[in-house]
Scaffold this active site. Structure first.
Site, PDB file in Angstrom:
ATOM      1  N   SER A   1       0.812  -1.216   0.000  1.00 56.82           N
ATOM      2  CA  SER A   1       0.000   0.000   0.000  1.00 56.82           C
ATOM      3  C   SER A   1       0.851   1.276   0.000  1.00 56.82           C
ATOM      4  O   SER A   1       1.518   1.582  -0.986  1.00 56.82           O
ATOM      5  CB  SER A   1      -0.953  -0.039   1.201  1.00 56.82           C
ATOM      6  OG  SER A   1      -1.942   0.945   1.111  1.00 56.82           O
TER       7      SER A   1
ATOM      8  N   ASP B   1      10.074   4.812 -10.423  1.00 52.16           N
ATOM      9  CA  ASP B   1       9.652   5.375 -11.707  1.00 52.16           C
ATOM     10  C   ASP B   1      10.390   6.661 -12.042  1.00 52.16           C
ATOM     11  O   ASP B   1      10.614   6.974 -13.218  1.00 52.16           O
ATOM     12  CB  ASP B   1       8.138   5.619 -11.714  1.00 52.16           C
ATOM     13  CG  ASP B   1       7.342   4.333 -11.872  1.00 52.16           C
ATOM     14  OD1 ASP B   1       7.970   3.252 -11.891  1.00 52.16           O
ATOM     15  OD2 ASP B   1       6.102   4.402 -11.981  1.00 52.16           O
TER      16      ASP B   1
ATOM     17  N   LYS C   1      -0.852  -4.064  -3.264  1.00 48.43           N
ATOM     18  CA  LYS C   1      -2.121  -3.443  -2.874  1.00 48.43           C
ATOM     19  C   LYS C   1      -2.149  -2.030  -3.450  1.00 48.43           C
ATOM     20  O   LYS C   1      -1.514  -1.123  -2.927  1.00 48.43           O
ATOM     21  CB  LYS C   1      -2.287  -3.385  -1.356  1.00 48.43           C
ATOM     22  CG  LYS C   1      -3.616  -2.766  -0.924  1.00 48.43           C
ATOM     23  CD  LYS C   1      -3.739  -2.741   0.596  1.00 48.43           C
ATOM     24  CE  LYS C   1      -5.077  -2.132   1.022  1.00 48.43           C
ATOM     25  NZ  LYS C   1      -5.147  -0.681   0.757  1.00 48.43           N
TER      26      LYS C   1
END
Length: 387
Positions: free
Chosen positions: A289, A300, A314
């Protein structure tokens, strides 16, 4: 004649009122037949259930509410009665009584799954690991649909013992694990150093995490690199994950989310200020999460090297809504996306450098670096950077 006429008017009014009431009930419930069936079922239970004297009308009312949310078949959405809501709110304060384990549901499994034991907790000391299945509590079997009830029995007074039936990955048998309950205090930020390398471990994203992380970053200012340990971190407050990411990234996207209408409900970005030295982020199957928000944002944006094992997966966001009179609902309301536009729900994030821990490892972290091969790799990467 007048009396008959009056009686006819009264009868008409009575029939009209019944029809109106019938229509109102239909509008409110969708079907009078369904309401009638529910009442018949409740009457049957009251009459024939072995312990019917223990059933109250409030039990049925609460049961209907829970059933409505459970019908979504979403393991992350949940209705809380007043006591359950208070207990849930405890998890964001950092202190409660129990064994210190985060549990949840995973795809294609009806068993309660250990997301991660809390660092330094009785659960970690007992050897519980991410991916373990909790089959029973004190001899009573529970499925993921009965997780709320299982949690009630896992928690308890300090010093008392709970016996969990545990099945680990790759094992075909259930073993009993006895764990002594204790006060669980979750330090959300753990700091230290390895020579000239700063180490910050985040155990959970809580209300005070960003403030504590800011202080830890000040102490790390003179170091040549940073190891951010998110292993076993099950997540927590979204804004805390964003606040941590913001301090590490230059101006960049952090995370965005869309609702069931494909409408963007939030989009967080970082400011210009950032950590300009090498970062290695440690992750594993217990990183979930909010942890994945941080890991995904750094990966990224090519701001860090991820080391360890694939994260939990999640990628949905829950909104907590308090209800009048006590209680509340935790409802999945949106799906989040990493800066590259990827949803990690049920997929997780793959590390840049995959490193598995030895099977016989007993503990991980700063104090156990002699057996923590993932931490050893993180140190080597920063040392190799030569900065």
């Amino acid at each position: 004649m007048k009396k008959k006429h009056l009686a006819g008017i009264l009868a008409l009014l009575l029939v009209t009122n019944i029809i109106t009431a019938f229509a109102s009930v239909q509008l409110a419930t969708g079907s009078v037949k369904e309401v009638a069936q529910t009442k018949v079922l409740e009457h049957f239970l009251k009459k024939y259930y072995l312990r019917s004297d223990e059933i109250t009308e409030k039990d049925f009312i609460e049961g209907r509410k829970k059933g409505t949310v459970a019908a979504l078949k979403d393991p992350y959405s949940q209705y809380f009665d007043e006591n359950e809501y208070k207990q849930f709110m405890e998890s964001t304060t950092g202190e409660f009584f129990g064994i210190g384990v985060q549990i949840g549901a995973v795809a294609d499994s009806k068993l309660i799954t250990v997301i991660a034991p809390i660092k330094g907790s009785p659960a970690e000391a007992a050897g519980l690991k991410s991916g373990d299945k909790i089959v029973s509590v004190n001899g009573v079997e529970y499925t993921v649909d009965e997780m709320e009830e299982a949690v009630k029995h896992i928690k308890g007074d300090k010093g008392t013992v709970v016996t969990l039936g545990i099945m680990s990955e790759g094992e075909g048998r259930v073993r009993d694990v006895k764990i002594t309950r204790d006060e669980i205090h979750m330090e959300s930020v753990i700091t230290g150093s390895i020579g000239d390398i700063a180490y910050i471990g985040l155990t959970q994203f809580e209300e005070d995490t960003v403030e504590e992380f800011t202080e830890a970053m000040k102490a790390a200012a003179g170091k040549k690199g940073l190891i951010l340990d998110l292993r076993g971190n099950p997540g927590g407050i979204l804004e805390a994950a964003v606040g941590v990411s913001d301090q590490l990234l230059p101006k960049a996207d952090i995370v965005s989310a869309k609702d069931n209408r494909n409408k963007e409900v939030f989009h967080y970005t970082s400011d210009e200020a950032s950590w300009k030295k090498p970062i290695v982020v440690l992750v594993n199957g217990g990183s979930a999460s909010a942890s994945e928000i941080v890991a995904g944002a750094l990966k990224d944006n090519k701001a860090a090297t991820l080391v360890g094992e694939k994260t939990y997966g999640k990628g949905v966001v829950q909104t907590l809504v308090p209800l009048p009179g006590g209680g509340g609902i935790k409802l999945t309301t949106s799906e989040y996306f990493t800066p590259s536009g990827v949803s990690i729900q049920d997929k997780g994030i793959e590390p840049d450098v995959k490193v598995s821990l030895p099977e016989n490892v007993k503990a991980i972290g700063l104090e156990h670096r002699d057996q923590d091969t993932q931490l050893q790799k993180a140190i080597a990467i920063i040392e190799k950077s030569g900065r």
